[in-house]
Design a protein around this motif. Structure first.
Motif, PDB file in Angstrom:
ATOM      1  N   TYR A  91       7.190  -1.808   1.369  1.00  0.00           N
ATOM      2  CA  TYR A  91       5.743  -1.925   1.195  1.00  0.00           C
ATOM      3  C   TYR A  91       4.944  -0.829   1.898  1.00  0.00           C
ATOM      4  O   TYR A  91       5.316  -0.362   2.978  1.00  0.00           O
ATOM      5  CB  TYR A  91       5.265  -3.294   1.699  1.00  0.00           C
ATOM      6  CG  TYR A  91       5.996  -4.434   1.046  1.00  0.00           C
ATOM      7  CD1 TYR A  91       6.009  -4.561  -0.342  1.00  0.00           C
ATOM      8  CD2 TYR A  91       6.698  -5.360   1.806  1.00  0.00           C
ATOM      9  CE1 TYR A  91       6.700  -5.589  -0.954  1.00  0.00           C
ATOM     10  CE2 TYR A  91       7.388  -6.397   1.205  1.00  0.00           C
ATOM     11  CZ  TYR A  91       7.389  -6.505  -0.178  1.00  0.00           C
ATOM     12  OH  TYR A  91       8.073  -7.518  -0.779  1.00  0.00           O
ATOM     13  N   ALA A  92       3.816  -0.495   1.273  1.00  0.00           N
ATOM     14  CA  ALA A  92       2.899   0.475   1.877  1.00  0.00           C
ATOM     15  C   ALA A  92       2.277  -0.133   3.128  1.00  0.00           C
ATOM     16  O   ALA A  92       2.040  -1.343   3.185  1.00  0.00           O
ATOM     17  CB  ALA A  92       1.808   0.839   0.876  1.00  0.00           C
ATOM     18  N   ARG A  93       2.068   0.678   4.146  1.00  0.00           N
ATOM     19  CA  ARG A  93       1.341   0.229   5.344  1.00  0.00           C
ATOM     20  C   ARG A  93       0.885   1.476   6.087  1.00  0.00           C
ATOM     21  O   ARG A  93       1.343   2.586   5.791  1.00  0.00           O
ATOM     22  CB  ARG A  93       2.244  -0.641   6.233  1.00  0.00           C
ATOM     23  CG  ARG A  93       3.472   0.069   6.718  1.00  0.00           C
ATOM     24  CD  ARG A  93       4.271  -0.709   7.760  1.00  0.00           C
ATOM     25  NE  ARG A  93       5.448   0.064   8.120  1.00  0.00           N
ATOM     26  CZ  ARG A  93       6.624  -0.074   7.541  1.00  0.00           C
ATOM     27  NH1 ARG A  93       6.815  -0.987   6.615  1.00  0.00           N
ATOM     28  NH2 ARG A  93       7.633   0.704   7.897  1.00  0.00           N
TER      29      ARG A  93
ATOM     30  N   LYS B  52       2.850   5.034   7.566  1.00  0.00           N
ATOM     31  CA  LYS B  52       3.997   5.315   6.709  1.00  0.00           C
ATOM     32  C   LYS B  52       3.606   6.386   5.703  1.00  0.00           C
ATOM     33  O   LYS B  52       2.509   6.342   5.147  1.00  0.00           O
ATOM     34  CB  LYS B  52       4.376   4.024   5.982  1.00  0.00           C
ATOM     35  CG  LYS B  52       5.649   4.082   5.178  1.00  0.00           C
ATOM     36  CD  LYS B  52       6.015   2.670   4.728  1.00  0.00           C
ATOM     37  CE  LYS B  52       7.106   2.671   3.690  1.00  0.00           C
ATOM     38  NZ  LYS B  52       7.439   1.305   3.246  1.00  0.00           N
TER      39      LYS B  52
ATOM     40  N   PRO C 246       3.349   8.439   2.236  1.00  0.00           N
ATOM     41  CA  PRO C 246       3.330   7.990   0.838  1.00  0.00           C
ATOM     42  C   PRO C 246       4.597   8.436   0.100  1.00  0.00           C
ATOM     43  O   PRO C 246       5.358   9.253   0.607  1.00  0.00           O
ATOM     44  CB  PRO C 246       2.102   8.693   0.260  1.00  0.00           C
ATOM     45  CG  PRO C 246       1.871   9.874   1.139  1.00  0.00           C
ATOM     46  CD  PRO C 246       2.365   9.491   2.506  1.00  0.00           C
TER      47      PRO C 246
ATOM     48  N   CYS D 296       9.933   2.817  -0.001  1.00  0.00           N
ATOM     49  CA  CYS D 296       8.963   2.887  -1.098  1.00  0.00           C
ATOM     50  C   CYS D 296       7.582   2.537  -0.554  1.00  0.00           C
ATOM     51  O   CYS D 296       7.436   2.222   0.625  1.00  0.00           O
ATOM     52  CB  CYS D 296       9.325   1.911  -2.213  1.00  0.00           C
ATOM     53  SG  CYS D 296      10.961   2.189  -2.916  1.00  0.00           S
ATOM     54  N   ASN D 297       6.598   2.607  -1.415  1.00  0.00           N
ATOM     55  CA  ASN D 297       5.239   2.240  -1.017  1.00  0.00           C
ATOM     56  C   ASN D 297       4.635   1.273  -2.025  1.00  0.00           C
ATOM     57  O   ASN D 297       3.575   1.519  -2.582  1.00  0.00           O
ATOM     58  CB  ASN D 297       4.379   3.500  -0.883  1.00  0.00           C
ATOM     59  CG  ASN D 297       4.449   4.076   0.519  1.00  0.00           C
ATOM     60  OD1 ASN D 297       3.812   3.569   1.442  1.00  0.00           O
ATOM     61  ND2 ASN D 297       5.249   5.111   0.690  1.00  0.00           N
TER      62      ASN D 297
END
Ligand SMILES: [Zn+2]
Length: 666
Positions: free
Chosen positions: A400-402, A405, A407, A433-434
Motif C-alpha cells: 500500500y501507498a503511504r 514510501k 512511488p 507496490c503503491n
C-alpha cells in the motif's frame, strides 16, 4: 545471525555499524588480495564473494528502507555511505592485482571449476575488459578521459532539456481551456496560485502538456504548445541557449571512440556485447520486419482517425497537434468503459487468491504467511515459498501507498540464493507496490493497471526465487542480459490479460460476479486501439537509435537527416520539419538506453512467444509446461545465455507471430 534481517528492531546505529564493518572488511580483503601469491578460486574468489555479499546485504537494506520507510536519519546515513560504496566499486573494477588473479584462474584452474564458477570467472573478465583495465597505460588514460567527458555531456544534455522545459509557461483563462477535464483545470489553477497569480498556468511538463494535447478544443493553443514542446533544446527555442545539437554529435563521437578503443567496430557492438541480441544487423532486421507487419495497421489507424476528424469537426487536414486530441475522442467514442466500474471486480484478496492458485498450477509452489519474518511496517507480510514440502525461498509483500514510501512498483532482492563457497542461504524477495490501502473493513480495490503491475513484479520475483543456481553472482536475475530481464515479468502480465485467468481473480465487490466477457472485450479492444501507430512510433525510435550507434559517422553525418530517413522509410505520420524530437531524446543521450531502445519490443516478443504456448492450456498440460519453463528459463539464472534458455524451452528461436496476435496486429 538469524536468517532474516531484523527489520522490526533494527536501529540506525546498528545499520551504521554493520555498514562500517562491511566496508572495512571489504577493503581489508582487497588489500590482502594484492599480497596473495596463489591465484585460486578458494584464495581469491571465495573471500571476495563473501565480503561483497555481506556489504551488498547491508547496503541493500539501507536502500530498501530508504525507499519504503524514509526518515531524515536514514537519509543522513545514506548520504554518508553512498560515495564510499560507489568509490569501492569503481576501485574494484580498476584493481589490477585482482584482474591478474582472475586472469590467472582462467589460465590455470578454470577447467577444474564447476560450470557455474567458470561462468562467474568469464563475467569478471568481461567486466574488466569493459572497464578498460586491459588497455595500455596511454589507452587507460584516454578511456578515463572519454568516460569523464561522456558523463559530463550526458548531464549537460539532461539539464538543457530540463531548462528548456522549465523555460516555457503560459497563463490562460478558463474559456481558453474548453474541453479540459476538471482535475487538470484544478492542477493548472494550483500552478498559478503557487506563484500568487490568477487563472491557469500551463507548462511543458508531461502532466501539464498532455491534457491540453488530448482534451483542449482550442486548436491554436494545441498548435502553440506542440511547437514549444517539439523544439525544446534546439536552435528553434530560447535563442538556441539550450541547444543540444552539438552535444549529440559529441556524445556520438566519444561513444564511437570508446568502442573502438575497447576493440569493437562501433558503439552498438559494444552495447550488444553483454546483451541477448547478437548484432546490429540482427536487431535491425527484427525491427524492420516488425515495421513492415505493423505498417498496414498504422495506415488504417490514420485513415480512421482522419475520417473521424472530418466527420465530427469537418477537419480537412489532420495536423500533428490534432492527433492526440482526435485519438482520445475516437477512443472515447468507440471503447468507453468506466475504470471505476472495472475496479469493482478486483478486490485485492481475490486477486491474491487467484494469483497464488495460478502459481500453484504453473510451478507447484504455495505461498504461506510466515509470522517469523520480521517486517518494517505493519502493512507488510512475509511468506514462505514452498515446493514439494520444502521451503525454497521467502517473499515480502509491501503493497500500500503511504508517506515515506517512493512511488511506483518494483521487485528487489533481499538475499540471493547462495549455496556456494560453503554458505547456504535461500533467496528472499521484496515486492513493493503503491496500491490504495483498504478503508476500515472494506478490501482494497485494484485498478486493472494495478493487477498487471502485481503480475509483472511477481514475474520478476519468481525469476529471483525459483532459481536453482548456487553461486549468488549468477543466481536468479543476477547477470541476466539487460534486454532479456523483462521476459519473465511480461510473461506473467499476459496471464492477467487472459479471460480464463481473469475469471479466477475477479469477484465484484457487491454482487460477487466474475468479470463479464463483454466488459473484458471492451477493455481488450481499447488496449489494441491504435496499436499499429504506437508500434511504428516505438520502432522509429529504436531504429534511429541503433543506426545512430552503428552506421552513423558523427564527424560527417547529421542526426536529423538520419531521423528523417528512418521516418520516410517506416512512419505513416511525418511530423512538421521543425520537429526536433531527437534533441530531447534523453533515453539514449542521457539515460542507459543507447543502442538499447529496441529492448522494449525485444522483450515483448520473447514474452508473447513463450506465453502463446501456455495460452488456453489447463490441467496436467499446463503443469508440464510450467515445469519446463521453470527448468529451462526461470531456474537458470545467467548460467546460460537467454537465447539458449529460450530455444531450449521453445525448440526454436523467437518469432514475431505471437506479438502481432497479442497486439491486435493480425
Ligand atoms: Zn519489470
Amino acid at each position: 545471525m538469524s536468517y532474516f534481517i531484523p527489520f522490526n528492531d533494527l536501529t540506525i546505529e546498528q545499520l551504521e555499524n554493520n555498514l562500517t564493518t562491511a566496508i572495512k572488511d571489504m577493503n581489508d580483503c582487497v588489500s590482502n588480495l594484492a599480497e596473495e601469491s596463489t591465484s585460486s578460486w578458494d584464495n581469491i574468489m571465495q573471500p571476495l564473494q563473501h565480503h561483497l555479499l555481506v556489504l551488498n546485504r547491508w547496503w541493500g537494506v539501507t536502500e530498501h528502507l530508504q525507499s519504503v520507510k524514509d526518515s531524515p536519519e536514514l537519509r543522513v546515513l545514506h548520504e554518508k555511505f553512498q560515495p564510499q560504496i560507489t568509490e569501492l566499486y569503481v576501485n574494484l573494477g580498476q584493481n589490477k592485482a585482482l584482474y591478474r588473479h582472475v586472469q590467472a584462474i582462467k589460465d590455470n584452474e578454470y577447467s577444474h571449476l564447476s560450470p557455474e564458477r567458470q561462468k562467474v570467472i568469464d563475467n569478471e573478465l568481461r567486466d574488466f575488459r569493459l572497464s578498460g583495465i586491459t588497455l595500455s597505460d596511454a589507452g587507460q588514460q584516454q578511456f578515463k578521459q572519454i568516460q569523464t567527458e561522456l558523463s559530463e555531456l550526458s548531464t549537460k544534455f539532461e539539464h538543457n532539456v530540463l531548462d528548456a522545459t522549465d523555460s516555457y509557461s503560459r497563463y490562460v483563462s478558463l474559456d481558453e481551456l474548453a474541453g479540459v477535464p476538471a482535475d487538470s483545470l484544478n492542477f493548472y489553477q494550483s500552478l498559478a496560485e503557487a506563484e500568487g497569480k490568477e487563472g491557469y498556468k500551463i507548462s511543458l511538463h508531461m502532466p501539464s502538456y498532455l491534457p491540453i494535447m488530448q482534451y483542449a478544443d482550442n486548436r491554436a493553443l494545441r498548435q502553440e504548445l506542440y511547437y514549444a514542446y517539439v523544439t525544446r533544446a534546439s536552435e528553434l527555442s530560447n535563442d538556441g541557449k539550450f541547444n543540444n545539437a552539438s552535444l549529440i554529435q559529441d556524445i556520438l563521437r566519444l561513444r564511437n571512440d570508446k568502442a573502438k578503443l575497447l576493440g569493437f567496430t562501433d558503439y552498438a557492438e559494444l552495447s550488444l556485447f553483454n546483451k541477448m541480441a547478437e548484432s546490429s544487423s540482427q536487431v535491425l532486421e527484427f525491427l524492420y520486419q516488425l515495421a513492415n507487419k505493423a505498417r498496414p495497421f498504422a495506415e488504417n489507424d490514420m485513415l480512421e482517425l482522419r475520417k473521424f476528424a472530418k466527420d465530427s469537426d469537418g477537419l480537412d487536414e489532420l495536423m500533428a497537434w490534432d492527433i492526440p486530441y482526435y485519438s482520445e475522442k475516437l477512443q472515447q467514442h468507440k471503447y468507453s468503459y468506466s475504470s471505476n466500474e472495472l475496479k469493482q471486480y478486483f478486490p485485492l484478496p481475490k486477486v491474491f487468491t487467484g494469483l497464488f492458485a495460478l502459481l500453484n498450477e504453473l510451478f507447484a509452489i504455495s505461498l504461506q504467511v510466515n509470522p517469523e519474518m520480521p517486517v518494517w511496517h505493519p502493512d507488510v507480510t512475509g511468506y514462505s515459498v514452498i515446493q514439494n514440502d520444502n521451503i525454497i525461498g521467502y517473499i515480502y509483500f509491501d503493497l500500500y501507498a503511504r508517506s515515506g514510501k517512493q512511488p511506483g512498483a518494483w521487485m528487489n532482492s533481499a538475499a540471493d540464493r547462495n549455496f556456494d563457497n560453503g554458505e547456504s542461504r535461500l533467496p528472499i524477495a521484496y515486492i513493493v507496490c503503491n496500491f490504495t490501502a483498504p478503508v476500515q473493513d472494506k478490501a482494497s480495490l485494484l485498478t486493472f493497471d494495478d493487477v498487471q503491475t502485481l503480475f509483472h513484479e511477481m514475474g520478476h520475483g519468481l525469476h529471483h526465487l525459483l532459481t536453482r543456481i548456487n553461486n549468488p553472482a549468477i543466481a536468479g536475475i543476477n547477470g541476466v542480459e539487460w534486454d532479456a530481464v523483462e521476459l519473465p515479468s511480461q510473461f506473467m502480465e499476459y496471464f492477467a490479460w487472459n479471460y480464463q485467468i481473469l475469471q479466477t481473480i475477479t469477484e465484484h465487490s457487491q454482487s460477487g460476479a466474475v468479470l463479464p466477457l463483454e466488459l473484458f472485450n471492451k477493455v481488450l479492444a481499447s488496449r489494441h486501439y491504435q496499436s499499429g501507430l504506437m508500434t511504428l512510433r516505438q520502432l522509429e525510435f529504436a531504429i534511429f537509435d541503433l543506426r545512430l550507434h552503428s552506421e552513423f559517422n558523427p564527424l560527417t553525418d547529421n542526426y536529423l537527416q538520419l531521423l528523417n530517413e528512418v521516418r520516410q522509410q517506416i512512419a505513416v505520420v511525418i511530423p512538421p520539419a521543425y520537429n526536433r524530437f531527437a534533441n530531447s531524446f534523453g533515453h539514449i543521450f542521457a539515460g542507459g538506453y543507447a543502442a538499447g531502445y529496441y529492448s522494449y519490443k525485444w522483450a515483448e516478443v520473447l514474452a508473447c512467444d513463450v506465453f502463446s504456448i501456455f495460452d488456453g492450456k489447463s490441467g496436467s498440460e499446463l503443469r508440464q509446461l510450467g515445469a519446463k519453463y521453470h527448468q529451462e528459463i526461470l531456474s537458470q539464472g545467467s548460467l546460460r545465455s537467454m537465447m539458449t534458455n529460450f530455444t531450449a524451452f521453445m525448440g526454436r528461436e523467437p518469432e514475431l507471430d505471437a506479438l502481432l496476435k497479442y497486439s491486435g496486429l493480425n
